[in-house]
Write a protein that holds these residues in place. Sequence first.
Motif, short mmCIF file in Angstrom:
data_model
loop_
_atom_site.label_atom_id
_atom_site.label_comp_id
_atom_site.label_asym_id
_atom_site.label_seq_id
_atom_site.Cartn_x
_atom_site.Cartn_y
_atom_site.Cartn_z
N PHE A 189 0.83 -1.20 0.00
CA PHE A 189 0.00 0.00 0.00
C PHE A 189 0.87 1.26 0.00
O PHE A 189 0.59 2.22 -0.72
N SER A 190 1.92 1.26 0.81
CA SER A 190 2.82 2.41 0.86
C SER A 190 3.43 2.68 -0.51
O SER A 190 3.47 3.83 -0.98
N ASN A 191 3.87 1.63 -1.18
CA ASN A 191 4.48 1.79 -2.51
C ASN A 191 3.46 2.28 -3.54
O ASN A 191 3.84 2.88 -4.55
N SER A 192 2.17 2.02 -3.29
CA SER A 192 1.12 2.42 -4.23
C SER A 192 0.69 3.87 -4.07
O SER A 192 -0.01 4.41 -4.93
N LEU A 193 1.07 4.48 -2.96
CA LEU A 193 0.67 5.86 -2.70
C LEU A 193 1.68 6.87 -3.25
O LEU A 193 2.89 6.62 -3.24
N ASN A 194 1.18 8.00 -3.70
CA ASN A 194 2.04 9.13 -4.00
C ASN A 194 2.61 9.67 -2.68
O ASN A 194 2.05 9.44 -1.61
N ASN A 195 3.71 10.41 -2.76
CA ASN A 195 4.21 11.11 -1.57
C ASN A 195 3.12 12.03 -1.04
O ASN A 195 2.43 12.71 -1.82
N GLN A 196 2.95 12.03 0.28
CA GLN A 196 1.89 12.78 0.97
C GLN A 196 0.51 12.14 0.80
O GLN A 196 -0.50 12.70 1.25
N GLY A 197 0.45 10.98 0.15
CA GLY A 197 -0.82 10.26 0.01
C GLY A 197 -1.28 9.71 1.36
O GLY A 197 -0.49 9.54 2.28
N ILE A 198 -2.57 9.40 1.44
CA ILE A 198 -3.19 9.00 2.71
C ILE A 198 -3.67 7.55 2.66
O ILE A 198 -4.28 7.11 1.67
N PHE A 199 -3.42 6.83 3.76
CA PHE A 199 -3.91 5.46 3.96
C PHE A 199 -4.89 5.49 5.13
O PHE A 199 -4.53 5.89 6.24
N PHE A 200 -6.13 5.08 4.90
CA PHE A 200 -7.22 5.14 5.88
C PHE A 200 -7.61 3.70 6.25
O PHE A 200 -8.03 2.93 5.39
N VAL A 201 -7.46 3.34 7.54
CA VAL A 201 -7.73 1.97 7.98
C VAL A 201 -8.91 1.93 8.95
O VAL A 201 -9.43 2.97 9.37
N GLY A 202 -9.34 0.72 9.31
CA GLY A 202 -10.48 0.54 10.19
C GLY A 202 -10.16 0.85 11.64
O GLY A 202 -9.00 0.94 12.04
N SER A 203 -11.22 0.97 12.45
CA SER A 203 -11.06 1.43 13.83
C SER A 203 -10.51 0.35 14.77
O SER A 203 -10.32 0.60 15.95
N THR A 204 -10.24 -0.84 14.25
CA THR A 204 -9.56 -1.87 15.05
C THR A 204 -8.20 -2.21 14.46
O THR A 204 -7.62 -3.23 14.79
N GLU A 205 -7.69 -1.35 13.57
CA GLU A 205 -6.52 -1.71 12.77
C GLU A 205 -5.37 -0.70 12.90
O GLU A 205 -4.68 -0.41 11.92
N GLN A 206 -5.17 -0.18 14.08
CA GLN A 206 -4.05 0.74 14.30
C GLN A 206 -2.73 0.09 13.87
O GLN A 206 -2.46 -1.06 14.18
N ILE A 207 -1.90 0.84 13.14
CA ILE A 207 -0.61 0.33 12.68
C ILE A 207 0.46 0.70 13.70
O ILE A 207 0.69 1.88 13.98
#
Length: 256
Positions: A219-237
């Motif tokens: 997912f990180s590699n798929s994002l542009n710089n400054q892009g956002i990754f939004f996860v579920g409320s039980t999925e803190q990284i």
Amino acid sequence: MTDYQEFIALVYKKTGLDLNLYKEVQMKRRLNTLREKRGYQDFVAYYHALSSDNMLLKEFLDRVTINVSEFYRNYARWEVLEKKILPNLLKKKKKLKIWSAACSTGEEPYTLAMIMHQYVNPSDINIVATDLDESVIERAKTGIYPERALKEVPAPVRKKFFKQEGPFYKVEDSVKQCVTFKKHNLLSDGFESNFDLIVCRNVLIYFTETAKQEIYHKFSNSLNNQGIFFVGSTEQIFHPDQYGFEVIDNFFYQKK
């Protein structure tokens, strides 16, 4: 090799779905219930039934891919997206590339499209929505939902973007046209690139830690710089920096 391990190997050979990457206790319990419900004494017998009966195979995939969804699920998080995250992204560019991964029956990408309608022309909304299960993708494309799926939808949004048809609600075409649905396996398929926002919620909790780490890197590699990754409320990284992320709000991560 146990009966269940043989089942996993056969399923992988047939579908490309690697059940080893899901948490075994949860997955085995779920599939035991399904197997027993259909009257098969062991997993190998159940596999042979799946191979010859498309309805059984669809039911199996539906159970494996955990299709539980609703519009604006965990409403407070969508408010953060609407009022903070998207305005910041749209300051940099007016046409965002968005991916709703493991989208299930479509509530999530349609929610994204409804929120985006506030900021840009529908022709500038580009949301790719993917799931492993072809049957739920087909359901998503119809855009028809029971009322319970709309319990978190604000009244003005419901009035503007849904049309009631008997006991069901149909998403307006202006929203449906913003979303492109595709089949995709997070565990084995390649990832597109140059996304500004990726939403993947309430799915990765079912994967092993090793599988999750690999997917976070992808997912990180798929994002542009400054892009956002939004996860579920039980999925803190934990330790998001190892994936090139930094926390910008609860359950929102920005690529550094």
